[in-house]
Scaffold this active site. Structure first.
Site, PDB file in Angstrom:
ATOM      1  N   VAL A   1      41.974  -0.098 -38.153  1.00 38.08           N
ATOM      2  CA  VAL A   1      42.943   0.981 -38.043  1.00 38.08           C
ATOM      3  C   VAL A   1      43.304   1.171 -36.573  1.00 38.08           C
ATOM      4  O   VAL A   1      42.432   1.156 -35.709  1.00 38.08           O
ATOM      5  CB  VAL A   1      42.357   2.294 -38.603  1.00 38.08           C
ATOM      6  CG1 VAL A   1      43.309   3.462 -38.380  1.00 38.08           C
ATOM      7  CG2 VAL A   1      42.054   2.145 -40.083  1.00 38.08           C
ATOM      8  N   GLY A   2      44.587   1.342 -36.300  1.00 37.65           N
ATOM      9  CA  GLY A   2      45.051   1.591 -34.940  1.00 37.65           C
ATOM     10  C   GLY A   2      45.310   3.073 -34.729  1.00 37.65           C
ATOM     11  O   GLY A   2      44.793   3.934 -35.445  1.00 37.65           O
TER      12      GLY A   2
ATOM     13  N   GLY B   1      52.010   0.538 -29.552  1.00 30.79           N
ATOM     14  CA  GLY B   1      51.287  -0.287 -28.588  1.00 30.79           C
ATOM     15  C   GLY B   1      49.905  -0.619 -29.102  1.00 30.79           C
ATOM     16  O   GLY B   1      49.636  -0.532 -30.304  1.00 30.79           O
TER      17      GLY B   1
ATOM     18  N   THR C   1      54.662  -0.472 -33.874  1.00 30.71           N
ATOM     19  CA  THR C   1      54.755   0.646 -34.817  1.00 30.71           C
ATOM     20  C   THR C   1      56.140   1.275 -34.726  1.00 30.71           C
ATOM     21  O   THR C   1      56.677   1.405 -33.638  1.00 30.71           O
ATOM     22  CB  THR C   1      53.710   1.708 -34.432  1.00 30.71           C
ATOM     23  OG1 THR C   1      52.426   1.153 -34.575  1.00 30.71           O
ATOM     24  CG2 THR C   1      53.850   2.973 -35.278  1.00 30.71           C
TER      25      THR C   1
END
Lengths: 317, 317
Positions: free
Chosen positions: B180-181, B203, B151
């Site tokens: 979704v992170g 991460g 990201t």
């Protein structure tokens, strides 16, 4: 040995009773959490969670849910899932996934179907009518579209010392398709650490995610505060901060329980909840904001309960 | 007057240079944030953000982004948005909405189109080839599907004392559709308070959302810790906690800047980042986990940069 369940809103009470029966018989906090939330999801007259929940602006009922185990921090969540009977059960299953544990939209629904979760048409005729009437009202009276966002948020503690937190919600009534609130978001909608305690939120998700209050309450309990002190100190100072910096704080309420079964709540609106532990049978209480960052908590009255029962079952024209 | 920008990964460096030029000329932290992230989103050879990002298991490029203003706590976020040129700009626009400020899936894409954001086919031929090769590898060699989750996370400070945080990501390569992170999740992917500072993460999102580390770093800075102390104390203790309780901690890295332009980072993998402030021009550094909850930070070498450049542009068969 200590155990207990605390959950947001009067609607959770029947589930809290079932959960505490399970916990008393040495059931797990995971099972107790799921049984509490399912009880709300399944009941057709609660219009902000699961079956009978109110739909989005396009008339589609999109649901959010989350499940977190406080022993391992495993968590699973769904947002915008449709026509699945129990979103909380999907979130629980996802909590065991190392990757892809938070799924949204069609991806969440597809996962649930693939994994064999029960499909169900979740929009009731009653909810469709309320939606349709609301659309008319918005046009005629220029009302704000958005109203109602009563998430069921739950924290459970079992005799083995494990704790679980979770949420389920159909979100903001008349929301834009795809809108997600705080309910499936770790730290904002829920948080739990079995060595400390857990917390969960209900209210305007857009504002709750500005504060990460569920995480903060757990953190304050870690520092030694009681659940009530942690709730009071966290919620009211955030209410003040948001009022000062953003201009206005939406409605929100938080519940918490520590790993000894002690509990607390704080709220900036009239807020009902249900709680029971090793010392006391589950009971419904009503909370309001008091003076000097305190919370006034009273037993619910029969009058309030009767009016509520009448209101949720009133005929819809 | 103080100003500065810090951002995750070498890929952010060109954007950090542009942001600091703007900030030096009294530009806003909001604009500086957006310019940094757009620079990464637009570059075709960064395969974890925006154009050229790697797709999900079905070959669809789904993107997540978030934007938070530290003066008002206004925040907007999107997840699973498709074929929109700059997800960060959509998130910024959503941060001004009182309701419906976090949109996912088709709802997010529809909103962006309605609001006139530029549409673009975001899957490049190169990304499609990498995806297709990976599918073959998974079948042939029984490899784990999941890899890569870099990201771009950014924190900016302007001369007026305002701060902004934001993220953008195409998420985990080969993720399930709808996954979704942490990137769009407040407290996990990002958090900022202009009176204190901001933080952002990169991460394994599934693990990052177990910890709410961005919120925790900002909170520690509020208690008076330097950004480096806050990063070190937060990340490494969570790494240890997760290893103990969950069995294993995924890779993660955090960046932070306070409202005086001081900065810090911590990481449990090899991690590059770019930072510049009122005292020093933007430069790229490389960080690694040191002993006793410390971080080893060194200037990047030309050798590393040359190898990186070669790697990201290497022909794909």
């Amino acid at each position: 040995m200590n155990y207990g369940t605390i959950a947001t809103w009067r609607m959770a009470h029947d589930g809290v009773i079932k959960a505490n029966e399970l916990l008393q018989n040495s059931g797990s906090s995971d099972d107790a959490l799921e049984i509490t939330v399912k009880s709300v999801e399944d009941y057709p007259f609660y219009k902000s969670v699961g079956f009978g929940g109110l739909p989005n602006a396009k008339g589609i009922l999109e649901m959010d849910a989350a499940f977190m185990n406080g022993d391992t921090f495993q968590l699973g969540a769904v947002a915008g899932i449709t026509d699945i009977k129990n979103p909380i059960s999907v979130a629980r299953k996802l909590s065991h996934e190392k990757f892809n544990s938070f799924l949204v939209g069609q991806g969440a629904t597809d996962y649930a179907i693939e994994e064999g979760f029960e499909e169900k048409e979740m929009l009731t005729e009653r909810a469709r009518k309320i939606w349709s009437n609301r659309l008319d009202d918005i046009k005629k009276h220029n009302l704000s579209a958005y109203d109602g966002h009563d998430t069921v948020g739950v924290v459970t503690l079992d005799k083995q010392g494990s704790m679980t937190a979770g949420t389920s919600s159909s979100g903001l009534f008349m929301k834009r398709p795809g809108r997600v609130g705080d309910s499936p978001l770790s730290g904002s909608g829920f948080y739990v650490d079995s060595e400390i305690g857990g917390a969960s939120a209900t209210g305007l998700g857009e504002d709750l995610m500005k504060g990460c209050l569920a995480y903060e309450i757990v953190r304050k309990m870690k520092e030694g505060l009681s659940p009530q002190e942690a709730c009071d100190q966290t919620l009211y100072s955030f209410h003040d901060l948001l009022t000062k910096r953003y201009g206005k704080a939406g409605a929100f309420s938080l519940i918490a329980m520590n790993n000894r079964g002690q509990w607390g709540v704080a709220t900036n609106v009239e807020f009902t909840f249900s709680v029971g532990n090793q010392e006391k049978e589950p009971a419904i209480f009503i909370a309001n904001m008091g003076n000097n960052h305190s919370t006034i908590i009273e037993p619910i009255s029969q009058e309030w309960l009767d009016a509520y029962e009448k209101r949720i079952k009133a005929p819809i024209k």
